[in-house]
Scaffold this motif. Structure first.
Motif, PDB file in Angstrom:
ATOM      1  N   ALA A 107       0.831  -1.205   0.000  1.00 48.14           N
ATOM      2  CA  ALA A 107       0.000   0.000   0.000  1.00 48.14           C
ATOM      3  C   ALA A 107       0.867   1.258   0.000  1.00 48.14           C
ATOM      4  O   ALA A 107       0.569   2.227  -0.686  1.00 48.14           O
ATOM      5  N   LYS A 159      -7.978  18.253  -9.671  1.00 49.90           N
ATOM      6  CA  LYS A 159      -8.887  17.746  -8.652  1.00 49.90           C
ATOM      7  C   LYS A 159      -9.274  16.292  -8.925  1.00 49.90           C
ATOM      8  O   LYS A 159      -9.191  15.429  -8.073  1.00 49.90           O
ATOM      9  N   ILE A 160      -9.644  16.059 -10.126  1.00 48.69           N
ATOM     10  CA  ILE A 160     -10.098  14.712 -10.475  1.00 48.69           C
ATOM     11  C   ILE A 160      -9.002  13.693 -10.221  1.00 48.69           C
ATOM     12  O   ILE A 160      -9.228  12.645  -9.657  1.00 48.69           O
ATOM     13  N   LEU A 167      -8.528  12.953  -6.722  1.00 48.38           N
ATOM     14  CA  LEU A 167      -9.665  12.191  -6.199  1.00 48.38           C
ATOM     15  C   LEU A 167      -9.519  10.708  -6.501  1.00 48.38           C
ATOM     16  O   LEU A 167      -9.881   9.870  -5.702  1.00 48.38           O
ATOM     17  N   ARG A 186      -6.620   6.454  -5.313  1.00 47.68           N
ATOM     18  CA  ARG A 186      -7.060   5.493  -4.313  1.00 47.68           C
ATOM     19  C   ARG A 186      -6.028   4.403  -4.199  1.00 47.68           C
ATOM     20  O   ARG A 186      -4.876   4.605  -4.534  1.00 47.68           O
ATOM     21  N   GLN A 187      -6.471   3.252  -3.760  1.00 45.99           N
ATOM     22  CA  GLN A 187      -5.548   2.123  -3.610  1.00 45.99           C
ATOM     23  C   GLN A 187      -5.178   1.601  -4.970  1.00 45.99           C
ATOM     24  O   GLN A 187      -5.496   0.486  -5.339  1.00 45.99           O
ATOM     25  N   LYS A 189      -0.346   6.269 -18.201  1.00 45.28           N
ATOM     26  CA  LYS A 189      -1.512   6.924 -18.807  1.00 45.28           C
ATOM     27  C   LYS A 189      -2.459   7.446 -17.715  1.00 45.28           C
ATOM     28  O   LYS A 189      -3.578   7.772 -17.975  1.00 45.28           O
ATOM     29  N   TRP A 190      -2.006   7.482 -16.517  1.00 40.31           N
ATOM     30  CA  TRP A 190      -2.775   7.972 -15.362  1.00 40.31           C
ATOM     31  C   TRP A 190      -4.109   7.253 -15.218  1.00 40.31           C
ATOM     32  O   TRP A 190      -5.145   7.847 -14.979  1.00 40.31           O
ATOM     33  N   THR A 225      -7.651  -1.202 -10.536  1.00 43.20           N
ATOM     34  CA  THR A 225      -8.052  -1.958  -9.359  1.00 43.20           C
ATOM     35  C   THR A 225      -7.345  -3.298  -9.381  1.00 43.20           C
ATOM     36  O   THR A 225      -7.316  -3.966 -10.407  1.00 43.20           O
ATOM     37  N   GLU A 263     -16.689  -5.092  -9.025  1.00 41.07           N
ATOM     38  CA  GLU A 263     -16.119  -3.968  -9.759  1.00 41.07           C
ATOM     39  C   GLU A 263     -16.731  -3.861 -11.143  1.00 41.07           C
ATOM     40  O   GLU A 263     -17.281  -4.807 -11.682  1.00 41.07           O
ATOM     41  N   ASP A 308     -10.594   1.207 -15.485  1.00 40.79           N
ATOM     42  CA  ASP A 308     -11.877   1.807 -15.816  1.00 40.79           C
ATOM     43  C   ASP A 308     -12.143   1.638 -17.302  1.00 40.79           C
ATOM     44  O   ASP A 308     -11.222   1.598 -18.109  1.00 40.79           O
ATOM     45  N   ASN A 326      -6.373  10.998 -25.049  1.00 36.65           N
ATOM     46  CA  ASN A 326      -7.294  10.493 -24.038  1.00 36.65           C
ATOM     47  C   ASN A 326      -8.645  11.173 -24.130  1.00 36.65           C
ATOM     48  O   ASN A 326      -9.674  10.559 -23.948  1.00 36.65           O
ATOM     49  N   ARG A 341     -16.210   9.969 -20.186  1.00 32.74           N
ATOM     50  CA  ARG A 341     -15.725   9.539 -18.883  1.00 32.74           C
ATOM     51  C   ARG A 341     -14.374  10.158 -18.533  1.00 32.74           C
ATOM     52  O   ARG A 341     -13.819  10.925 -19.298  1.00 32.74           O
ATOM     53  N   VAL A 393     -16.584   9.007  -7.952  1.00 37.48           N
ATOM     54  CA  VAL A 393     -15.149   9.100  -7.688  1.00 37.48           C
ATOM     55  C   VAL A 393     -14.907   9.527  -6.243  1.00 37.48           C
ATOM     56  O   VAL A 393     -14.053   8.968  -5.542  1.00 37.48           O
ATOM     57  N   LYS A 436     -13.039   7.437  -3.232  1.00 35.95           N
ATOM     58  CA  LYS A 436     -11.914   7.999  -2.502  1.00 35.95           C
ATOM     59  C   LYS A 436     -12.187   7.933  -0.994  1.00 35.95           C
ATOM     60  O   LYS A 436     -11.357   7.476  -0.213  1.00 35.95           O
ATOM     61  N   ASP A 483     -12.006   4.419   0.221  1.00 39.07           N
ATOM     62  CA  ASP A 483     -10.626   3.922   0.231  1.00 39.07           C
ATOM     63  C   ASP A 483      -9.825   4.517   1.386  1.00 39.07           C
ATOM     64  O   ASP A 483      -9.024   3.830   2.012  1.00 39.07           O
TER      65      ASP A 483
END
Ligand SMILES: Cc1ncc(C[n+]2csc(CCOP(=O)(O)OP(=O)(O)O)c2C)c(N)n1
Ligand SMILES: [Mg+2]
Lengths: 477, 387
Positions: free
Chosen positions: A2, A28-29, A32, A35-36, A42-43, A47, A96, A123, B8, B15, B337, B341, B344
């Motif tokens: 982790a 911001k996105i 956000l 996460r884990q 490619k950002w 999961t 998922e 995703d 992208n 999305r 999202v 977060k 998580d």
């Protein structure tokens, strides 16, 4: 793991901070979605699929087969792969949503530990083909290894197929057994489809329906058994069709067993048993026995015990008694029943006048009686009667135990093995525990204690037992 | 760098990163009305309204709450499969609309009591994500300091998780009795499952609740199955809303958060005036009964998938509010999202937090015990001070 992931996320955030002026919302996105996850070049949000524990005791499992390919869309509730746990083959489903980007552990992979990374989900819309594989992913992720693993697995296909077409097993529930009996069908005839090859009810139902097998009619009236004749006659053999694969074996109830069962049950149920034990030092008697054996007088510990009990009974006569017709009778002679194991069960030949016999006489008497007892050649009066019993399991290493009184006698003494303890002077010395079971209608605690004390003092000073001919003849004392 | 962005932007469609440029495109409506499925009524002349109005803010709140519970339960399931959560664990996924819809029509002074499937209710009754998840992992920031686990989570006016099937129902009637006795304007929502609905003690509770006209809403969360037994195999009558006999009842679509909300509003009003009522909320449980039940031996995967596609409380609600222009797909995605977060982050705490020190083992058994109060351990030789 982790923490390393977190670092990648941090790096990501820093990277984007410089872009913040251009696209504030973008920044911001991305934070956000920090996460884990592992963030690829490619950002993308990734999961991780870990090897799940699908049974409470599972530590590792085999991946039988994936139901999804890399690049497939997955939705909550989809089955990703089948996993052989320590108990069964269980489907691994997912909650998922996204694209299965990478399968890290292929079909037929064995002994994968719970928690190992087995795949990656990204995703929808992300570049799944270029998903970055975490550095600590299992080594089988390299393509050569993957193909070698799957090919090596394909050379041993039977181990996999055995999980899907299990062997017939003997296991079945009582209701299934009942059904088999009701239709007079043997388990082996019926195809087994239950878990681990077990036979289940529906197997039997399908079978009897397809073969149109009728129910067997059973006689529901109570069997009229002539009790008098049934005791002497052969054991009753069940009329029901014998099932193969029975998980138990019936032992025919011999008449001797029946008698033992009846008498023991009667005794334990109707005689108020009380118990008392005493420890005896047996070093002196051991030494004496050794000396006698050296002199050619073959006597055993058991013979000394019988002798000591005989003497103790003379001194505490209340223990030398029987209970008949609601009252106690003190016996005039000391006749000791000695438990002897035979193939058919315990039998108790009697050493008559035990108190007045010499130890070597006791020895030969017991040998002779026990020999005939094992051959089943004892006469009734040789094992019926007696005023006290001894049961000795010392030769089996039993430390101590309690025995059931042999009615109409009122006491039995259970003898344990002699074991080494640390004596009062700090040196090792052998000790033996004997336990008296006594009928408390006849014998009270004081009598029992007196008897045990007496027994202990005799066995601890064995010279008392060999005063006469033996000691004089051989000049010991 | 920028060229990668551009690519992208094109491939990601509506999305991911693309949406962030449109995040200020708020939806135009601030309020919308929806038709619910018809309610079924028992001993009622009039039922809740089938037309429900919801504001944009409320709609987004309900969406977020349901999504939060779903995500929390998903994570709980994963933690369980990683052996980080041990012991009992019953997931609420599929039933979120019930707790969210009901909470929307009661206030924090109203009481709730439910069975062991309690994570969603615990969250909606005000316990934080960390409070729930750390309780599951047995850590000290759990709402019972890690001493309770899945079935033993509580909060003010939330009487928790109860492990004995049906036992919470008489307790709920008792809570309602207390609320009436203390002359409050509050009610108790008492929940149980379709399996528990066959427990004898429920009928005793209905009787006393009706006898004294207690402000109690009995809610049967009918998810189709008990511990593997489908309702058709367990219940002589599956019309659970009518099984209170002299207690009126209403059946509501438990997959529609707005219907549940309206039904609860109606019932709260009703019980304060008339005494108890029954709600049967038809819903579905996606996971097995507990973590030891894969949930596939007594129902088909197709059945589960069909419910997910056709009745899912979250995706249905999402479609509705988007089509009514209460929210844009981008706003919804943003919530998703954020939810991920938040969950998580809470998961990380639940995993890394410390366990309660051993000295606390015997504390907090009774409230304000006498000084030097001693309790017995599992073994009669253990006596320990309890604060
Ligand atoms: C008195 C009692 N009996 C049996 C159980 C075992 N048990 C736990 S949950 C359950 C099934 C209950 O099903 P339902 O009421 O439909 O609730 P759901 O699990 O569907 O939410 C059973 C039989 C128990 N906990 N308590
Ligand atoms: Mg149920």
């Amino acid at each position: 793991m982790a923490s390393s992931i977190f670092k990648v996320g941090q790096a990501c955030r820093l990277l984007f901070k410089s872009k913040a002026t251009q696209a504030p919302n973008l920044w911001k996105i991305v934070t956000l979605s920090e996460r884990q996850i592992q963030t690829s070049s490619k950002w993308m949000g990734v999961t991780q699929l870990l090897m799940p524990s699908l049974s409470p005791t599972m530590e590792e499992g085999n991946i039988i087969a994936w139901h999804k390919k890399e690049g497939d869309k997955i939705n909550p509730g989809d089955v990703l792969c089948d996993i052989q746990t320590d108990k069964a083959v269980v489907s691994m489903d997912t909650e998922e949503e996204g694209i299965l980007a990478k399968i890290l552990i292929p079909d037929n992979a064995k002994e994968i530990k719970v928690g190992v990374l087995i795949g990656l989900v990204v995703d929808e819309g992300d570049d799944w083909q270029n998903v970055e594989i975490p550095a600590d992913a299992p080594s089988s992720s390299s393509p050569e290894k993957t193909s070698s693993q799957s090919s090596s697995a394909s050379t041993q296909p039977d181990s996999v197929s055995s999980t899907t077409t299990p062997q017939k097993s003997n296991f079945m529930g009582p209701s299934v057994k009942k059904l088999l009996e009701e239709y007079g069908v043997k388990a082996a005839e019926v195809p087994h489809t239950g878990p681990h090859g077990a036979l289940v009810k529906s197997d039997v139902i399908t079978y009897v329906e397809s073969k149109k097998i009728p129910r067997v009619q059973f006689d529901v009236t109570a069997p009229s058994v002539d009790t008098a004749s049934s005791i002497s006659s052969q054991p009753v053999v069940s009329e029901l069709p014998a099932l193969d694969d029975e998980p138990y074996i019936d032992i025919p109830h011999t008449s001797m067993r029946k008698t033992i069962a009846k008498r023991l049950t009667e005794s334990k149920a109707s005689v108020p048993h009380s118990y008392a034990s005493i420890n005896c030092r047996v070093s002196s008697v051991n030494q004496l026995r050794k000396r006698l054996v050296e002199q050619g007088v073959k006597v055993s510990m058991n013979d000394f015990i019988i002798k000591a009990v005989g003497l103790a009974l003379q001194r505490v006569p209340r223990l030398n008694s029987t209970w008949k017709d609601g009252s106690a009778h003190i016996s005039q002679t000391v006749d000791i029943s000695v438990a002897v194991a035979t193939d058919n069960g315990l039998i108790t030949p009697i050493v008559k006048h035990a108190a007045s016999l010499e130890v070597d006489e006791i020895s030969s008497t017991v040998k002779e009686l026990a020999g005939r007892a094992r051959l089943g050649k004892l006469q009734l009066h040789e094992f019926q009667g007696g005023s006290f019993s001894i049961s000795n399991l010392g030769m089996f290493g039993i430390k101590e135990f309690t025995a059931v009184i042999n009615p109409p006698q009122t006491a039995i003494m259970a003898v344990g093995t002699s074991r080494i303890i640390i004596g009062p002077d700090g040196s090792p010395t052998p000790e033996m525990t004997v336990t008296l079971s006594y009928d408390s209608r006849v014998v009270d605690e004081i009598d029992a204690s007196e008897f045990l004390e007496m027994f202990a003092s005799i066995i601890e000073s064995p010279e008392m037992m060999v005063q006469k001919s033996l000691s004089q003849a051989r000049g010991f004392f | 760098m920028l060229s990668v962005f551009a690519r992208n932007l094109r491939t990601l469609g509506c999305r991911g990163i693309y949406q962030s440029y449109h995040i200020n495109n708020y939806a135009t409506s601030t309020e919308a009305s929806f038709e619910t499925q018809p309610y079924k009524l028992h001993k009622l002349d009039e039922g809740p309204s089938t037309n429900v109005t919801v504001t944009r803010d409320d709609a987004l709140t309900y969406y977020r709450q349901m999504q939060m519970i779903r995500r929390m339960e998903t994570v709980a399931g994963n933690l369980y499969k990683s052996k980080i959560i041990r012991g009992f664990c019953h997931l609420y996924s599929g039933q979120e609309a019930i707790c969210v819809g009901m909470e929307a029509s009661i206030n924090k002074k109203d009481a709730v009591i439910t069975a062991y499937r309690a994570h969603g209710w615990t969250y909606i009754r005000g316990v934080s994500l960390v409070g729930v998840l750390a309780e599951l992992t047995g850590k000290q920031s759990g709402c019972a300091q890690g001493k309770g686990g899945s079935m033993h989570m509580y909060n003010e006016n939330f009487y928790g998780g109860n492990g004995i099937v049906g036992a919470q129902v008489p307790l709920g009637a008792g809570i309602a009795f207390a609320l009436k006795y203390q002359k409050t304007d509050n009610i108790c929502i008492t929940l149980y499952g379709d399996g528990a609905a066959n427990q004898g003690q429920l009928f005793e509770a209905y009787n006393m609740a009706k006898l004294w006209n207690l402000p109690c809403i009995f809610v049967c969360e009918n998810n189709g199955y008990a511990m593997g037994t489908s309702l058709d195999r367990s219940s002589a009558s599956t019309q659970y809303f009518s099984r209170g006999d002299y207690v009126p009842g209403v059946q509501v679509d438990g997959m529609d958060v707005l219907a549940v909300k309206e039904c609860t509003r109606f019932c709260k009003d009703f019980v304060l005036k008339n005494g108890p009522i029954l709600i049967e909320a038809s819903t579905y449980r996606y996971s097995g009964h507990s973590m030891s039940d894969p949930g596939t031996s007594y129902r088909t995967r197709e059945e589960v998938q069909e419910v997910r596609e056709r009745r899912d409380p979250i995706s249905k609600f999402k479609e509705r509010i988007i089509s009514a222009n209460l929210a844009t797909p981008e706003e919804i995605k943003k919530i998703d999202v954020e939810v991920r977060k938040e969950v998580d982050e809470a998961t990380e705490v639940a995993k890394t937090d410390r366990e309660l020190p051993l000295e606390e083992l015997y504390n907090k058994i009774y409230s304000n015990p006498e000084p030097d109060y001693q309790v017995r351990g599992c073994d009669p030789t253990i006596m320990a001070a309890s604060h």
